[in-house]
Design a protein around this motif. Sequence first.
Motif, PDB file in Angstrom:
ATOM      1  N   VAL A 190      21.207 -39.025  85.669  1.00 59.73           N
ATOM      2  CA  VAL A 190      19.914 -38.959  86.337  1.00 59.73           C
ATOM      3  C   VAL A 190      19.884 -39.974  87.482  1.00 59.73           C
ATOM      4  CG1 VAL A 190      17.446 -39.376  86.041  1.00 59.73           C
ATOM      5  CG2 VAL A 190      18.732 -38.173  84.271  1.00 59.73           C
ATOM      6  N   LYS A 191      19.476 -39.517  88.677  1.00 59.06           N
ATOM      7  CA  LYS A 191      19.406 -40.388  89.848  1.00 59.06           C
ATOM      8  C   LYS A 191      18.063 -40.190  90.553  1.00 59.06           C
ATOM      9  CE  LYS A 191      24.355 -40.845  90.844  1.00 59.06           C
ATOM     10  NZ  LYS A 191      25.408 -40.722  91.900  1.00 59.06           N
ATOM     11  N   PRO A 192      17.019 -40.823  90.053  1.00 56.33           N
ATOM     12  CA  PRO A 192      15.705 -40.700  90.691  1.00 56.33           C
ATOM     13  C   PRO A 192      15.718 -41.287  92.105  1.00 56.33           C
ATOM     14  CG  PRO A 192      15.538 -41.683  88.504  1.00 56.33           C
ATOM     15  CD  PRO A 192      16.976 -41.690  88.881  1.00 56.33           C
ATOM     16  N   GLN A 193      14.783 -40.851  92.912  1.00 57.66           N
ATOM     17  CA  GLN A 193      14.665 -41.396  94.262  1.00 57.66           C
ATOM     18  C   GLN A 193      13.966 -42.751  94.197  1.00 57.66           C
ATOM     19  OE1 GLN A 193      13.163 -38.773  97.362  1.00 57.66           O
ATOM     20  NE2 GLN A 193      12.072 -40.468  98.301  1.00 57.66           N
ATOM     21  N   VAL A 194      14.556 -43.721  94.879  1.00 59.00           N
ATOM     22  CA  VAL A 194      13.979 -45.063  94.929  1.00 59.00           C
ATOM     23  C   VAL A 194      13.885 -45.477  96.395  1.00 59.00           C
ATOM     24  CG1 VAL A 194      14.162 -47.455  94.166  1.00 59.00           C
ATOM     25  CG2 VAL A 194      15.082 -45.626  92.731  1.00 59.00           C
ATOM     26  N   SER A 195      12.694 -45.788  96.845  1.00 55.51           N
ATOM     27  CA  SER A 195      12.501 -46.195  98.236  1.00 55.51           C
ATOM     28  C   SER A 195      11.677 -47.460  98.294  1.00 55.51           C
ATOM     29  CB  SER A 195      11.818 -45.082  99.040  1.00 55.51           C
ATOM     30  OG  SER A 195      10.539 -44.785  98.500  1.00 55.51           O
ATOM     31  N   PHE A 196      11.933 -48.251  99.327  1.00 56.18           N
ATOM     32  CA  PHE A 196      11.187 -49.490  99.533  1.00 56.18           C
ATOM     33  C   PHE A 196      10.690 -49.505 100.970  1.00 56.18           C
ATOM     34  CE2 PHE A 196      10.390 -53.949 100.263  1.00 56.18           C
ATOM     35  CZ  PHE A 196       9.835 -54.358  99.070  1.00 56.18           C
ATOM     36  N   ASN A 197       9.378 -49.669 101.137  1.00 57.29           N
ATOM     37  CA  ASN A 197       8.758 -49.582 102.465  1.00 57.29           C
ATOM     38  C   ASN A 197       9.162 -48.291 103.165  1.00 57.29           C
ATOM     39  OD1 ASN A 197       7.373 -52.003 102.231  1.00 57.29           O
ATOM     40  ND2 ASN A 197       9.035 -53.213 103.105  1.00 57.29           N
ATOM     41  N   ASN A 198       9.148 -47.200 102.404  1.00 59.84           N
ATOM     42  CA  ASN A 198       9.411 -45.839 102.894  1.00 59.84           C
ATOM     43  C   ASN A 198      10.863 -45.617 103.314  1.00 59.84           C
ATOM     44  OD1 ASN A 198       6.670 -45.026 102.579  1.00 59.84           O
ATOM     45  ND2 ASN A 198       6.159 -46.018 104.523  1.00 59.84           N
ATOM     46  N   LEU A 199      11.757 -46.510 102.935  1.00 51.20           N
ATOM     47  CA  LEU A 199      13.185 -46.337 103.223  1.00 51.20           C
ATOM     48  C   LEU A 199      13.923 -46.153 101.902  1.00 51.20           C
ATOM     49  CD1 LEU A 199      13.764 -49.071 105.951  1.00 51.20           C
ATOM     50  CD2 LEU A 199      13.565 -46.599 106.299  1.00 51.20           C
ATOM     51  N   ASN A 200      14.707 -45.064 101.797  1.00 52.10           N
ATOM     52  CA  ASN A 200      15.426 -44.770 100.563  1.00 52.10           C
ATOM     53  C   ASN A 200      16.551 -45.777 100.333  1.00 52.10           C
ATOM     54  OD1 ASN A 200      13.832 -42.538 100.064  1.00 52.10           O
ATOM     55  ND2 ASN A 200      15.244 -41.106 101.042  1.00 52.10           N
ATOM     56  N   LEU A 201      16.653 -46.248  99.097  1.00 47.09           N
ATOM     57  CA  LEU A 201      17.743 -47.140  98.718  1.00 47.09           C
ATOM     58  C   LEU A 201      18.929 -46.310  98.261  1.00 47.09           C
ATOM     59  CD1 LEU A 201      15.769 -49.871  96.706  1.00 47.09           C
ATOM     60  CD2 LEU A 201      16.405 -49.877  99.124  1.00 47.09           C
ATOM     61  N   GLU A 202      20.142 -46.813  98.468  1.00 50.93           N
ATOM     62  CA  GLU A 202      21.353 -46.069  98.144  1.00 50.93           C
ATOM     63  C   GLU A 202      21.862 -46.424  96.751  1.00 50.93           C
ATOM     64  OE1 GLU A 202      24.301 -46.664 101.097  1.00 50.93           O
ATOM     65  OE2 GLU A 202      23.128 -45.750 102.718  1.00 50.93           O
ATOM     66  N   TYR A 203      22.482 -45.438  96.099  1.00 49.64           N
ATOM     67  CA  TYR A 203      23.114 -45.674  94.800  1.00 49.64           C
ATOM     68  C   TYR A 203      24.476 -46.321  95.021  1.00 49.64           C
ATOM     69  CZ  TYR A 203      19.650 -43.338  91.932  1.00 49.64           C
ATOM     70  OH  TYR A 203      18.487 -43.032  91.261  1.00 49.64           O
ATOM     71  N   ILE A 204      24.839 -47.231  94.127  1.00 46.94           N
ATOM     72  CA  ILE A 204      26.097 -47.961  94.234  1.00 46.94           C
ATOM     73  C   ILE A 204      26.904 -47.764  92.954  1.00 46.94           C
ATOM     74  CG2 ILE A 204      25.246 -49.681  95.853  1.00 46.94           C
ATOM     75  CD1 ILE A 204      24.718 -51.539  93.513  1.00 46.94           C
ATOM     76  N   ALA A 205      28.210 -48.012  93.045  1.00 52.75           N
ATOM     77  CA  ALA A 205      29.091 -47.818  91.887  1.00 52.75           C
ATOM     78  C   ALA A 205      29.253 -49.085  91.078  1.00 52.75           C
ATOM     79  CB  ALA A 205      30.461 -47.317  92.353  1.00 52.75           C
ATOM     80  N   GLU A 206      29.023 -50.251  91.698  1.00 51.21           N
ATOM     81  CA  GLU A 206      29.171 -51.509  90.964  1.00 51.21           C
ATOM     82  C   GLU A 206      28.311 -52.581  91.624  1.00 51.21           C
ATOM     83  OE1 GLU A 206      33.098 -53.319  93.241  1.00 51.21           O
ATOM     84  OE2 GLU A 206      33.331 -52.354  91.282  1.00 51.21           O
ATOM     85  N   SER A 207      28.019 -53.611  90.836  1.00 52.79           N
ATOM     86  CA  SER A 207      27.258 -54.740  91.342  1.00 52.79           C
ATOM     87  C   SER A 207      27.674 -55.965  90.557  1.00 52.79           C
ATOM     88  CB  SER A 207      25.746 -54.479  91.197  1.00 52.79           C
ATOM     89  OG  SER A 207      25.003 -55.533  91.771  1.00 52.79           O
ATOM     90  N   LYS A 208      27.274 -57.144  91.040  1.00 50.57           N
ATOM     91  CA  LYS A 208      27.659 -58.396  90.399  1.00 50.57           C
ATOM     92  C   LYS A 208      26.448 -59.293  90.285  1.00 50.57           C
ATOM     93  CE  LYS A 208      30.801 -62.343  90.777  1.00 50.57           C
ATOM     94  NZ  LYS A 208      31.855 -63.002  91.587  1.00 50.57           N
TER      95      LYS A 208
END
Length: 212
Positions: A190-208
Amino acid sequence: MVLGMENVLETAVQSFNEIIQEALDKGTHSIGIFIDLTKAYNTLNHKALLEKLSSYGIRGIMNLWFKSYLTNRRQCIEINQCDSSNAMVRRYRSSCMEIKQGVPQGSVLGPLLFLLYIVDLPLNIHGANLVRFAGDINILITDSDVCALQRKIDSVIVELEIWFNRNDLIINLSKTGIMPFHNRQSNFPVKPQVSFNNLNLEYIAESKFLGI
Protein backbone atom coordinates in the motif's frame (compact mmCIF):
# COMPACT_ATOMS: atom_id res chain seq x y z
CA MET A 1 24.15 14.58 28.62
CA VAL A 2 25.29 13.20 25.24
CA LEU A 3 25.18 9.62 26.49
CA GLY A 4 21.72 10.23 27.88
CA MET A 5 20.50 11.57 24.54
CA GLU A 6 21.91 8.53 22.74
CA ASN A 7 20.13 6.19 25.15
CA VAL A 8 16.85 8.04 24.67
CA LEU A 9 17.24 7.81 20.90
CA GLU A 10 18.04 4.09 20.98
CA THR A 11 14.99 3.46 23.16
CA ALA A 12 12.76 5.48 20.83
CA VAL A 13 14.08 3.70 17.74
CA GLN A 14 13.59 0.30 19.42
CA SER A 15 10.00 1.27 20.21
CA PHE A 16 9.57 2.45 16.60
CA ASN A 17 10.83 -0.91 15.31
CA GLU A 18 8.61 -2.85 17.71
CA ILE A 19 5.52 -1.00 16.46
CA ILE A 20 6.49 -1.80 12.86
CA GLN A 21 7.03 -5.49 13.70
CA GLU A 22 3.72 -5.68 15.56
CA ALA A 23 1.94 -4.12 12.57
CA LEU A 24 3.58 -6.63 10.22
CA ASP A 25 2.56 -9.53 12.46
CA LYS A 26 -1.04 -8.33 12.46
CA GLY A 27 -1.08 -7.55 8.73
CA THR A 28 -1.62 -3.85 9.47
CA HIS A 29 -0.53 -1.21 6.95
CA SER A 30 2.39 0.97 8.08
CA ILE A 31 3.75 4.13 6.50
CA GLY A 32 6.93 5.88 7.65
CA ILE A 33 7.49 9.56 6.91
CA PHE A 34 11.14 10.55 7.30
CA ILE A 35 11.39 14.34 7.56
CA ASP A 36 14.56 16.41 7.19
CA LEU A 37 14.46 20.04 8.31
CA THR A 38 16.13 22.75 6.23
CA LYS A 39 18.95 24.40 8.21
CA ALA A 40 17.11 23.49 11.39
CA TYR A 41 19.63 25.02 13.80
CA ASN A 42 19.82 28.26 11.80
CA THR A 43 16.11 29.07 11.57
CA LEU A 44 15.10 28.74 15.20
CA ASN A 45 12.96 31.71 16.37
CA HIS A 46 14.50 33.28 19.49
CA LYS A 47 11.25 34.79 20.78
CA ALA A 48 9.41 31.50 20.38
CA LEU A 49 12.25 29.61 22.10
CA LEU A 50 12.24 31.95 25.11
CA GLU A 51 8.45 31.60 25.38
CA LYS A 52 8.79 27.80 25.28
CA LEU A 53 11.50 27.90 27.96
CA SER A 54 9.20 30.02 30.12
CA SER A 55 6.39 27.49 29.70
CA TYR A 56 8.83 24.75 30.80
CA GLY A 57 9.53 26.66 34.02
CA ILE A 58 12.71 28.46 32.94
CA ARG A 59 11.65 31.98 33.90
CA GLY A 60 13.00 35.14 35.51
CA ILE A 61 16.77 35.56 35.67
CA MET A 62 17.41 32.18 34.01
CA ASN A 63 15.22 33.11 31.03
CA LEU A 64 17.01 36.47 30.78
CA TRP A 65 20.33 34.61 30.81
CA PHE A 66 19.27 32.57 27.78
CA LYS A 67 18.04 35.74 26.10
CA SER A 68 21.44 37.33 26.66
CA TYR A 69 23.13 34.18 25.36
CA LEU A 70 21.14 34.29 22.10
CA THR A 71 21.09 38.02 21.34
CA ASN A 72 23.74 40.43 20.04
CA ARG A 73 25.78 37.60 18.51
CA ARG A 74 27.69 38.41 15.33
CA GLN A 75 29.37 36.19 12.77
CA CYS A 76 31.40 36.46 9.59
CA ILE A 77 32.67 34.10 6.90
CA GLU A 78 36.38 33.60 6.35
CA ILE A 79 37.94 31.83 3.33
CA ASN A 80 41.66 31.08 3.15
CA GLN A 81 43.38 30.68 -0.23
CA CYS A 82 46.34 28.29 -0.22
CA ASP A 83 49.04 27.53 -2.77
CA SER A 84 50.13 24.08 -4.00
CA SER A 85 52.18 23.52 -0.83
CA ASN A 86 49.11 24.26 1.30
CA ALA A 87 50.58 27.52 2.55
CA MET A 88 48.08 30.33 2.97
CA VAL A 89 48.60 33.14 0.47
CA ARG A 90 45.42 35.16 0.93
CA ARG A 91 42.55 35.49 3.38
CA TYR A 92 39.05 36.71 2.56
CA ARG A 93 36.70 37.75 5.33
CA SER A 94 33.16 39.07 5.07
CA SER A 95 31.79 41.86 7.22
CA CYS A 96 30.21 40.75 10.50
CA MET A 97 26.43 40.57 10.75
CA GLU A 98 24.14 40.11 13.72
CA ILE A 99 22.55 36.67 14.13
CA LYS A 100 18.83 37.24 14.63
CA GLN A 101 17.73 33.59 14.62
CA GLY A 102 19.10 30.11 15.21
CA VAL A 103 21.29 28.64 17.94
CA PRO A 104 25.11 28.79 18.04
CA GLN A 105 26.42 25.76 16.18
CA GLY A 106 29.32 23.84 17.66
CA SER A 107 28.20 24.88 21.14
CA VAL A 108 27.12 22.62 24.01
CA LEU A 109 23.81 24.45 24.47
CA GLY A 110 22.90 24.58 20.76
CA PRO A 111 21.60 20.98 20.37
CA LEU A 112 19.91 21.11 23.79
CA LEU A 113 18.07 24.34 22.97
CA PHE A 114 16.93 22.91 19.65
CA LEU A 115 15.58 19.77 21.34
CA LEU A 116 13.69 21.98 23.81
CA TYR A 117 12.33 23.93 20.86
CA ILE A 118 10.78 20.86 19.22
CA VAL A 119 9.93 18.89 22.39
CA ASP A 120 6.26 19.94 22.14
CA LEU A 121 5.83 18.50 18.63
CA PRO A 122 4.34 15.13 19.78
CA LEU A 123 1.73 17.04 21.80
CA ASN A 124 0.48 18.58 18.55
CA ILE A 125 0.49 15.42 16.42
CA HIS A 126 -2.21 12.77 16.91
CA GLY A 127 -2.55 9.27 15.47
CA ALA A 128 1.18 8.76 14.84
CA ASN A 129 4.41 7.67 16.56
CA LEU A 130 7.41 10.02 16.44
CA VAL A 131 11.17 9.71 16.82
CA ARG A 132 13.17 12.96 16.83
CA PHE A 133 16.91 13.50 16.67
CA ALA A 134 18.69 16.73 15.66
CA GLY A 135 17.09 17.92 12.39
CA ASP A 136 15.42 14.59 11.63
CA ILE A 137 11.81 13.81 12.52
CA ASN A 138 10.56 10.28 11.81
CA ILE A 139 6.85 9.51 11.87
CA LEU A 140 5.07 6.15 11.74
CA ILE A 141 1.36 5.85 10.92
CA THR A 142 -0.47 2.50 11.01
CA ASP A 143 -3.99 1.24 10.38
CA SER A 144 -5.65 -1.99 9.25
CA ASP A 145 -7.87 -0.15 6.77
CA VAL A 146 -6.37 1.58 3.72
CA CYS A 147 -8.96 4.38 3.64
CA ALA A 148 -8.55 5.02 7.37
CA LEU A 149 -4.77 5.06 6.89
CA GLN A 150 -5.08 7.76 4.22
CA ARG A 151 -7.31 9.85 6.50
CA LYS A 152 -4.79 9.52 9.33
CA ILE A 153 -1.96 10.59 7.03
CA ASP A 154 -3.91 13.61 5.78
CA SER A 155 -4.73 14.63 9.36
CA VAL A 156 -1.12 14.25 10.54
CA ILE A 157 0.17 16.28 7.59
CA VAL A 158 -2.23 19.13 8.38
CA GLU A 159 -1.04 19.13 12.00
CA LEU A 160 2.60 19.09 10.86
CA GLU A 161 2.04 22.02 8.49
CA ILE A 162 0.42 24.06 11.26
CA TRP A 163 3.18 23.28 13.77
CA PHE A 164 6.06 23.92 11.34
CA ASN A 165 4.55 27.20 10.15
CA ARG A 166 3.92 28.36 13.71
CA ASN A 167 7.52 27.56 14.70
CA ASP A 168 9.20 28.96 11.56
CA LEU A 169 10.69 25.59 10.60
CA ILE A 170 10.92 24.42 6.99
CA ILE A 171 10.88 20.85 5.69
CA ASN A 172 13.58 19.95 3.16
CA LEU A 173 11.34 18.20 0.64
CA SER A 174 14.28 16.89 -1.41
CA LYS A 175 15.55 14.94 1.63
CA THR A 176 12.15 13.94 3.01
CA GLY A 177 10.73 10.59 1.95
CA ILE A 178 8.05 7.99 2.61
CA MET A 179 8.53 4.29 3.16
CA PRO A 180 5.87 1.55 3.31
CA PHE A 181 6.52 -1.37 5.66
CA HIS A 182 5.15 -4.71 4.48
CA ASN A 183 5.87 -8.43 4.41
CA ARG A 184 8.03 -9.78 1.61
CA GLN A 185 5.08 -11.82 0.38
CA SER A 186 3.23 -8.59 -0.48
CA ASN A 187 3.75 -7.90 -4.19
CA PHE A 188 1.70 -4.71 -4.14
CA PRO A 189 2.41 -2.76 -0.93
CA VAL A 190 0.00 0.00 0.00
CA LYS A 191 1.37 3.42 -1.02
CA PRO A 192 -1.00 6.22 0.00
CA GLN A 193 -0.46 9.71 -1.38
CA VAL A 194 1.44 11.97 1.00
CA SER A 195 1.85 15.67 0.25
CA PHE A 196 3.21 18.60 2.19
CA ASN A 197 2.18 22.16 1.30
CA ASN A 198 0.48 20.70 -1.80
CA LEU A 199 3.70 19.03 -3.02
CA ASN A 200 3.76 15.22 -3.24
CA LEU A 201 6.48 13.46 -1.28
CA GLU A 202 8.39 10.63 -2.95
CA TYR A 203 8.63 7.02 -1.77
CA ILE A 204 12.13 5.81 -0.90
CA ALA A 205 13.70 2.36 -0.60
CA GLU A 206 15.78 3.03 2.51
CA SER A 207 16.42 5.59 5.20
CA LYS A 208 18.72 6.06 8.18
CA PHE A 209 18.09 7.25 11.70
CA LEU A 210 20.51 10.08 12.42
CA GLY A 211 22.57 9.27 15.48
CA ILE A 212 22.40 5.45 15.10
